[in-house]
Write an enzyme that holds these catalytic residues in place. Sequence first.
Site, PDB file in Angstrom:
ATOM      1  N   GLU A  57       0.826  -1.208   0.000  1.00 47.46           N
ATOM      2  CA  GLU A  57       0.000   0.000   0.000  1.00 47.46           C
ATOM      3  C   GLU A  57       0.859   1.257   0.000  1.00 47.46           C
ATOM      4  O   GLU A  57       0.496   2.252  -0.628  1.00 47.46           O
ATOM      5  CB  GLU A  57      -0.964  -0.011   1.192  1.00 47.46           C
ATOM      6  N   HIS A 126     -11.553  -6.535   7.758  1.00 49.15           N
ATOM      7  CA  HIS A 126     -12.292  -6.179   6.538  1.00 49.15           C
ATOM      8  C   HIS A 126     -13.545  -5.368   6.873  1.00 49.15           C
ATOM      9  O   HIS A 126     -14.532  -5.443   6.159  1.00 49.15           O
ATOM     10  CB  HIS A 126     -12.722  -7.436   5.761  1.00 49.15           C
TER      11      HIS A 126
END
Lengths: 334, 420
Positions: A57, A126
């Site tokens: 990321e 998540h």
Amino acid sequence: MNMIQAINSAMDVMMERDDHVVVMGEDVGYFGGVFRATAGLQKKYGKTRAFDTPITEIGIIGVAIGMGAYGLRPVPEIQFADYIYPALDQLVSEAARLRYRSNGDFTAPITVRSPYGGGIFGGQTHSQSPEGIFTHVSGIKTVIPSTPYDAKGLLIAAIEDNDPVLFLEPKRIYNGPFDGRYDRPAKNWTAHPASEVPEGYYRVELGKAATVRAGEAVTILCYGTMVHVVASTIEELGIDAEIIDLRTLVPLDIEAIETSVKKTGRCMIVHEATRTSGFGAELSALVQERCFYHLEAPIERVTGFDTPYPHSLEWAYFPGPVRLREALKKIMKD
Amino acid sequence: MSNRPNLPPLSLHVPEPKYRPGDEADFSDLQIPAAGSAPRPATDVHPSAIHDLSYGLVRVLDDEGRAVGPWDPKLDPDRLRAMLRAMALTRAFDERMYRAQRQGKTSFYMKCTGEEAVAVAATFALDRDDMCFPSYRQQGILISRGYPLVEMMNQIYSNKGDPLQGRQLPIMYSSKETGFFSISGNLATQYPQAVGWAMASAARGDTRIAATWCGEGSTAEGDFHSALTFATVYRAPVLFNVVNNQWAISSFSGFAGAEATTFAARAIGYGIAGLRVDGNDALAVYAATEWAAERARTNQGPTLIEHFTYRAEGHSTSDDPSAYRSSGEPNAWPLGDPVRRLKDHLIRLGEWDEDRHAAMDRECAETVKAAQKEAEKNGILGHGLHQPFETMFEGVFEDMPWHLKEQSDQMIAERKAAGI
């Protein structure tokens, strides 16, 4: 269109209009993303405009900043908002401040897309809602749609925006609006008025809230999935609430908030993110500062709890109809 | 305490530099290959064929000032003199600005003494429109590209002429026009950004390449490794420079892994071409950069260059190196001084002499002094001649949102109420 299709359509429209727009991220190229948000874009625009990236990321955002500095308009995807933390330094210290620190010499016109929020049994990795971390940072805009129509219009406006934008997508409602009941499948968007999404180009201006329901009894400030949970709960309880979907948290539509709270005299704030130092705290402070003499009850916050998102107990964590009803009783009692 | 007394106890290795204050520095155990001994492969060589170059040291200038071996870039004397002047001017600039900080004219300064060749020679080997993503010790890039010294000083003084409106720490320049990306104080963040820029250039079919610099200490940052991964995956036209000046503030290079391997060898695991060069040898830096740039320009992908050098001065004006390292180290450094070595080379070629050098040094000092005088007309830090206060709120976003307008109005009102 459902929200995923609307988001896909926004990128398609923008890639068609401007060949500087590129989309990138883990799995976004050939496969079209784990949620299919970028499906078909590589086939249509080629591998140098829609491509897969390594799983880093920091790299995705750092590279996007460099591409933005070159003159492209990158739309990087972070596969789940829970994974944005490795990229935090690039977003907070670099993208957000590049214009300021270089006095406009360099800018980072990037739109970081990321699915966020709970309600899909995603567990603690998540399901998070990290918006409060970014609204605290100077120089980055935060946008959260709640309908397919808004998602497309806001995403187009975000891609056209010359500032870095964090575009958080409420994944619980990718397929349909959600009334907060975990034992019911999401309704299909086709039955919802906001599913009418034009095929072509249109914008929903950043910084403007939407009044989802006009009312006199209480102002409810919310965004994302919560807009639908609030609307269905209000309907069920028959309260004449004014529901304001903030749509963008930075810049915030303070005028809409102030006007509404002064009218209703009550303010309730609803978000999924954890409570302490969450964006609701900022909203609460703003309403207190600006509308204190109009308030007839203490401001009420309905939020997620200050725990990680628990997998098996996510419905107890999620600010659903149960918590909303209790809070509404409290704020409406006098 | 071990709970299994039959097994030998494990021990933790904490690196320690060889010399601390009071020790006599001795670098005689450093493996310094002879100048000219490293082979120069073709620029389309596969990275796997040149692993030796990640562990050796590309050197061109020998101890007598001769340029020897296959890496000699064979520059003409005018170009050598221009490079020498840019290095001397960088040093003169550093000396003057260091003194300005000591005189209280600004808050902070960072010299690159001993490392001038790393930025200057590399810039000479790049094209003027290639994009540089520097760290904070590559002022030589701006100086080599002729960026006005007055502007650099305006930035250092955060005065009313500061092109960055007094928003950045001194020395954190930015000049898009000069191909010099805005400097961040956060380490190695520019590495993936340089890769992104290079990828964009490649994706658009441009011919420009990108170069970036970081210190050996910041190769430990995640950004460094993410950048190398991206660069190798997409074969980005980018040059990675690791300036191994031995010290990351007070932490020696061992804390970034130097005891186990070289920094150039970081390239090997990524399948990237790696070169380790004598960073105090301007010709070696030039040659390595030229080689890497040609690779990038011909779509052969990225190169990682470790510049083996020594930080002769403190990390910054806020640092006291005598508190953590031997005071003898800078002089004992076996690769000498980059300015002197290039000077000796030009003298040996019969293209330079001590008198001309002394005259050039005087001219550089005068140039810097004149620039300083000019810059100080715009004010120095804390003396009032700065940007209007409300500029603080500009440029956070392209358009100022309501909350910043409110805060700006509030500040103006509170200053008015306070009578200032």
